[in-house]
Scaffold this motif. Structure first.
Motif, PDB file in Angstrom:
ATOM      1  N   VAL A   1       0.865  -1.177   0.000  1.00  0.00           N
ATOM      2  CA  VAL A   1       0.000   0.000   0.000  1.00  0.00           C
ATOM      3  C   VAL A   1       0.903   1.230   0.000  1.00  0.00           C
ATOM      4  CG1 VAL A   1      -1.690   1.345   1.312  1.00  0.00           C
ATOM      5  CG2 VAL A   1      -1.920  -1.143   1.162  1.00  0.00           C
ATOM      6  N   ARG A   2       0.699   2.090  -0.974  1.00  0.00           N
ATOM      7  CA  ARG A   2       1.592   3.233  -1.165  1.00  0.00           C
ATOM      8  C   ARG A   2       0.849   4.558  -0.970  1.00  0.00           C
ATOM      9  NH1 ARG A   2       3.900   1.094  -7.045  1.00  0.00           N
ATOM     10  NH2 ARG A   2       4.032  -1.135  -6.437  1.00  0.00           N
ATOM     11  N   ILE A   3       1.493   5.465  -0.263  1.00  0.00           N
ATOM     12  CA  ILE A   3       0.968   6.823  -0.125  1.00  0.00           C
ATOM     13  C   ILE A   3       1.522   7.623  -1.298  1.00  0.00           C
ATOM     14  CG2 ILE A   3       0.724   8.835   1.353  1.00  0.00           C
ATOM     15  CD1 ILE A   3      -0.416   6.228   2.538  1.00  0.00           C
ATOM     16  N   GLU A   4       0.634   8.046  -2.179  1.00  0.00           N
ATOM     17  CA  GLU A   4       1.090   8.715  -3.393  1.00  0.00           C
ATOM     18  C   GLU A   4       0.073   9.735  -3.873  1.00  0.00           C
ATOM     19  OE1 GLU A   4       1.731   5.261  -5.827  1.00  0.00           O
ATOM     20  OE2 GLU A   4      -0.300   5.312  -6.647  1.00  0.00           O
ATOM     21  N   ASP A   5       0.432  10.444  -4.911  1.00  0.00           N
ATOM     22  CA  ASP A   5      -0.468  11.444  -5.481  1.00  0.00           C
ATOM     23  C   ASP A   5      -1.417  10.766  -6.466  1.00  0.00           C
ATOM     24  OD1 ASP A   5      -1.145  14.311  -5.694  1.00  0.00           O
ATOM     25  OD2 ASP A   5      -0.601  14.022  -7.795  1.00  0.00           O
ATOM     26  N   LYS A   6      -2.689  11.105  -6.368  1.00  0.00           N
ATOM     27  CA  LYS A   6      -3.724  10.477  -7.194  1.00  0.00           C
ATOM     28  C   LYS A   6      -4.603  11.569  -7.791  1.00  0.00           C
ATOM     29  CE  LYS A   6      -6.376   6.692  -8.132  1.00  0.00           C
ATOM     30  NZ  LYS A   6      -5.970   5.395  -8.708  1.00  0.00           N
ATOM     31  N   GLU A   7      -4.965  11.408  -9.043  1.00  0.00           N
ATOM     32  CA  GLU A   7      -5.817  12.395  -9.697  1.00  0.00           C
ATOM     33  C   GLU A   7      -7.241  12.324  -9.151  1.00  0.00           C
ATOM     34  OE1 GLU A   7      -7.306  13.585 -14.237  1.00  0.00           O
ATOM     35  OE2 GLU A   7      -5.659  12.157 -13.935  1.00  0.00           O
ATOM     36  N   ILE A   8      -7.873  13.473  -8.962  1.00  0.00           N
ATOM     37  CA  ILE A   8      -9.260  13.521  -8.504  1.00  0.00           C
ATOM     38  C   ILE A   8     -10.190  13.324  -9.694  1.00  0.00           C
ATOM     39  CG2 ILE A   8     -11.015  14.881  -7.301  1.00  0.00           C
ATOM     40  CD1 ILE A   8      -8.730  16.497  -6.053  1.00  0.00           C
ATOM     41  N   LYS A   9     -11.198  12.487  -9.533  1.00  0.00           N
ATOM     42  CA  LYS A   9     -12.126  12.212 -10.629  1.00  0.00           C
ATOM     43  C   LYS A   9     -13.039  13.406 -10.879  1.00  0.00           C
ATOM     44  CE  LYS A   9     -12.193   7.237  -9.721  1.00  0.00           C
ATOM     45  NZ  LYS A   9     -12.990   6.066  -9.296  1.00  0.00           N
ATOM     46  N   ASN A  10     -13.521  13.518 -12.092  1.00  0.00           N
ATOM     47  CA  ASN A  10     -14.482  14.563 -12.433  1.00  0.00           C
ATOM     48  C   ASN A  10     -15.833  14.268 -11.795  1.00  0.00           C
ATOM     49  OD1 ASN A  10     -12.645  15.972 -14.102  1.00  0.00           O
ATOM     50  ND2 ASN A  10     -13.124  14.636 -15.838  1.00  0.00           N
ATOM     51  N   VAL A  11     -16.563  15.323 -11.471  1.00  0.00           N
ATOM     52  CA  VAL A  11     -17.874  15.187 -10.841  1.00  0.00           C
ATOM     53  C   VAL A  11     -18.958  15.168 -11.911  1.00  0.00           C
ATOM     54  CG1 VAL A  11     -19.510  16.223  -9.224  1.00  0.00           C
ATOM     55  CG2 VAL A  11     -17.043  16.372  -8.784  1.00  0.00           C
ATOM     56  N   LYS A  12     -19.732  14.068 -11.956  1.00  0.00           N
ATOM     57  CA  LYS A  12     -20.827  13.958 -12.915  1.00  0.00           C
ATOM     58  C   LYS A  12     -22.072  14.656 -12.370  1.00  0.00           C
ATOM     59  CE  LYS A  12     -19.061   9.561 -14.678  1.00  0.00           C
ATOM     60  NZ  LYS A  12     -19.332   8.110 -14.858  1.00  0.00           N
ATOM     61  N   GLU A  13     -23.105  14.771 -13.195  1.00  0.00           N
ATOM     62  CA  GLU A  13     -24.284  15.569 -12.836  1.00  0.00           C
ATOM     63  C   GLU A  13     -25.006  15.082 -11.584  1.00  0.00           C
ATOM     64  OE1 GLU A  13     -27.248  13.349 -16.066  1.00  0.00           O
ATOM     65  OE2 GLU A  13     -26.521  15.378 -16.446  1.00  0.00           O
ATOM     66  N   ASN A  14     -24.923  13.779 -11.279  1.00  0.00           N
ATOM     67  CA  ASN A  14     -25.608  13.242 -10.104  1.00  0.00           C
ATOM     68  C   ASN A  14     -24.635  12.861  -8.997  1.00  0.00           C
ATOM     69  OD1 ASN A  14     -24.442  11.084 -11.439  1.00  0.00           O
ATOM     70  ND2 ASN A  14     -26.128   9.668 -11.009  1.00  0.00           N
ATOM     71  N   GLU A  15     -23.435  13.426  -9.045  1.00  0.00           N
ATOM     72  CA  GLU A  15     -22.397  13.082  -8.077  1.00  0.00           C
ATOM     73  C   GLU A  15     -21.982  14.285  -7.233  1.00  0.00           C
ATOM     74  OE1 GLU A  15     -20.057   9.400 -10.278  1.00  0.00           O
ATOM     75  OE2 GLU A  15     -19.303  11.449 -10.551  1.00  0.00           O
ATOM     76  N   VAL A  16     -21.224  13.973  -6.197  1.00  0.00           N
ATOM     77  CA  VAL A  16     -20.728  14.993  -5.270  1.00  0.00           C
ATOM     78  C   VAL A  16     -19.261  14.713  -4.973  1.00  0.00           C
ATOM     79  CG1 VAL A  16     -20.917  15.922  -2.928  1.00  0.00           C
ATOM     80  CG2 VAL A  16     -22.980  15.342  -4.199  1.00  0.00           C
ATOM     81  N   LYS A  17     -18.460  15.758  -4.922  1.00  0.00           N
ATOM     82  CA  LYS A  17     -17.083  15.619  -4.437  1.00  0.00           C
ATOM     83  C   LYS A  17     -17.051  16.068  -2.986  1.00  0.00           C
ATOM     84  CE  LYS A  17     -13.689  18.518  -5.553  1.00  0.00           C
ATOM     85  NZ  LYS A  17     -12.651  19.191  -6.379  1.00  0.00           N
ATOM     86  N   VAL A  18     -16.509  15.205  -2.128  1.00  0.00           N
ATOM     87  CA  VAL A  18     -16.423  15.552  -0.715  1.00  0.00           C
ATOM     88  C   VAL A  18     -14.964  15.598  -0.281  1.00  0.00           C
ATOM     89  CG1 VAL A  18     -18.675  14.550  -0.172  1.00  0.00           C
ATOM     90  CG2 VAL A  18     -16.632  13.130   0.066  1.00  0.00           C
ATOM     91  N   LYS A  19     -14.700  16.457   0.678  1.00  0.00           N
ATOM     92  CA  LYS A  19     -13.386  16.552   1.292  1.00  0.00           C
ATOM     93  C   LYS A  19     -13.404  15.680   2.544  1.00  0.00           C
ATOM     94  CE  LYS A  19     -10.058  19.981   3.013  1.00  0.00           C
ATOM     95  NZ  LYS A  19      -9.866  21.428   3.308  1.00  0.00           N
ATOM     96  N   VAL A  20     -12.645  14.616   2.530  1.00  0.00           N
ATOM     97  CA  VAL A  20     -12.686  13.641   3.623  1.00  0.00           C
ATOM     98  C   VAL A  20     -12.129  14.259   4.905  1.00  0.00           C
ATOM     99  CG1 VAL A  20     -11.976  11.352   4.398  1.00  0.00           C
ATOM    100  CG2 VAL A  20     -12.449  11.756   1.971  1.00  0.00           C
ATOM    101  N   ALA A  21     -12.856  14.083   5.999  1.00  0.00           N
ATOM    102  CA  ALA A  21     -12.401  14.574   7.299  1.00  0.00           C
ATOM    103  C   ALA A  21     -11.691  13.469   8.073  1.00  0.00           C
ATOM    104  CB  ALA A  21     -13.590  15.107   8.104  1.00  0.00           C
ATOM    105  N   TRP A  22     -12.414  12.364   8.292  1.00  0.00           N
ATOM    106  CA  TRP A  22     -11.876  11.217   9.033  1.00  0.00           C
ATOM    107  C   TRP A  22     -12.297   9.929   8.346  1.00  0.00           C
ATOM    108  CZ3 TRP A  22      -8.806  12.274  13.245  1.00  0.00           C
ATOM    109  CH2 TRP A  22      -8.897  13.565  13.773  1.00  0.00           C
ATOM    110  N   SER A  23     -11.422   8.924   8.388  1.00  0.00           N
ATOM    111  CA  SER A  23     -11.751   7.625   7.806  1.00  0.00           C
ATOM    112  C   SER A  23     -11.255   6.519   8.723  1.00  0.00           C
ATOM    113  CB  SER A  23     -11.120   7.482   6.417  1.00  0.00           C
ATOM    114  OG  SER A  23     -11.482   6.257   5.820  1.00  0.00           O
ATOM    115  N   GLY A  24     -12.152   5.616   9.101  1.00  0.00           N
ATOM    116  CA  GLY A  24     -11.785   4.516   9.973  1.00  0.00           C
ATOM    117  C   GLY A  24     -11.155   3.364   9.211  1.00  0.00           C
TER     118      GLY A  24
END
Length: 349
Positions: free
Chosen positions: A12-35
């Motif tokens: 598992v690598r910590i690396e830079d990843k491209e953000i996907k485009n947002v489609k008409e029925n989608e939402v981009k969220v900024k992750v706060a916390w992840s378990g």
């Protein structure tokens, strides 16, 4: 964006990843916390299990490398032009499982589905693009770190529903890892009178007691079935197998009364022999529970808002994304005092 990308087991690598485009029925969220889920840990240690490697997932068309993570809270960053249920700046949790919608909501997840963190990019990343319909607003007063517990809590809450736990019931929980601890919480909320928790770890049993178990027992020293039958000769009303091994599977059946419910929640990593006559002679109803209904996911937020329940024993550590492998996966594997480790992304509350 920075993300934790799964390439293969122990890779598992910590690396830079491209953000996907947002489609008409989608939402981009900024992750706060992840378990960190047991599924994430298993994919790291012995995968691939669910992550597609050679053949792309038939729904998403994606395969490894995949960004891990599916238990998360976030802030809405961008909405598609057809989205009306949320707006920029809203605090949300995300149901990571997307089903076809072609079947009854109670069983739709048992047909075709895909999940963030397994079949498409997940939440060990700064941003996630997802279906707007899978977002649920976080109630005012619920911190986003605690809200990130909604997904695993939903797994256990759904299992308690499947076990038909009612007021005054006697319940046995075999296995006190995170899902077992959440099952104790959900059983308590459902009105269980006596909640018996069994495990081989004193550290986990102490947590079980703190979150609502009325009786705890280390099965290294005492026989769980004998212990329960001494107190409830006919057996308990419902038992939940959360350890994923044959001894607890057998004990759950043996300690439950005729027409009582035995629910398997654990993912069993190994096969074992089972004689159905054991089930027939006991008279118990054996079932399993995978995931949750979207309604249960919403209800989990109400449980998290319950001030009578202390979730702090479950939230054992917070780490940075850069330390996911060492302080996350390795820590969960070696330290039984750990339950739910939260990964800080934006860290907003």
């Amino acid at each position: 964006m920075k993300a934790a990308v799964w390439y293969n087991n122990k890779d598992v690598r910590i690396e830079d990843k491209e953000i996907k485009n947002v489609k008409e029925n989608e939402v981009k969220v900024k992750v706060a916390w992840s378990g960190i889920c047991g599924t994430d840990l298993h994919e790291y240690e012995i995968g691939p299990i669910l992550i597609p490697v050679d053949t792309p997932n038939p729904i998403t068309g994606e395969k490894a490398p995949i960004v891990l993570g599916h238990e998360f809270s976030a802030i809405v960053e961008e909405v598609g032009e057809q989205v009306t249920n949320v707006k920029k700046g809203d605090r949300v949790v995300v149901n990571p499982v997307i089903t076809s919608g072609k079947h009854d909501a109670r069983v739709d997840r048992y047909y075709e589905f895909y999940s963030h963190g397994l079949h498409t990019d997940g939440s060990f990343a700064e941003y996630v693009v997802t279906k707007a319909e899978n977002l649920v607003l976080v109630p005012e007063g619920l911190p986003l770190d605690k809200a990130a517990l909604a997904e695993p809590l939903s797994v256990s809450a759904q299992a308690i529903k499947e076990g038909q736990v009612n007021d005054g019931d006697n319940v046995a929980i075999f296995g006190c890892g995170p899902i077992g601890l959440f099952a104790i919480v959900a059983a308590k909320v459902s009105g269980a009178k006596n909640i018996y928790a069994f495990d081989l770890s004193d550290e986990r049993l102490e947590k079980a007691k703190q979150v609502g178990a009325t009786h705890v027992l280390n099965t290294r020293d005492t026989d769980a079935v004998a212990y329960l039958k001494e107190r409830h000769p006919e057996g308990v009303d419902a038992s939940f197998e959360v350890a994923g091994v044959k001894p607890t599977f057998d004990a759950a059946i043996a300690s439950t009364k005729p027409k009582g419910n035995v629910v398997v929640i654990a993912i069993h990593a190994r096969n074992f022999e089972f004689n159905p006559v054991q089930l027939m002679l006991s008279g118990v109803k054996l079932s399993s529970s995978l995931g949750y209904e979207h309604a249960t996911f919403k209800e989990s937020l109400d449980i998290l808002m319950n001030e009578e329940i202390d979730f702090s024993p479950i939230m054992t550590k917070k780490i940075d994304l850069d330390n996911l492998v060492e302080e996350g996966f390795h820590s969960l594997s070696s330290d039984l005092s750990q339950a739910k480790i939260l990964v800080k992304l934006s860290g907003e509350l």
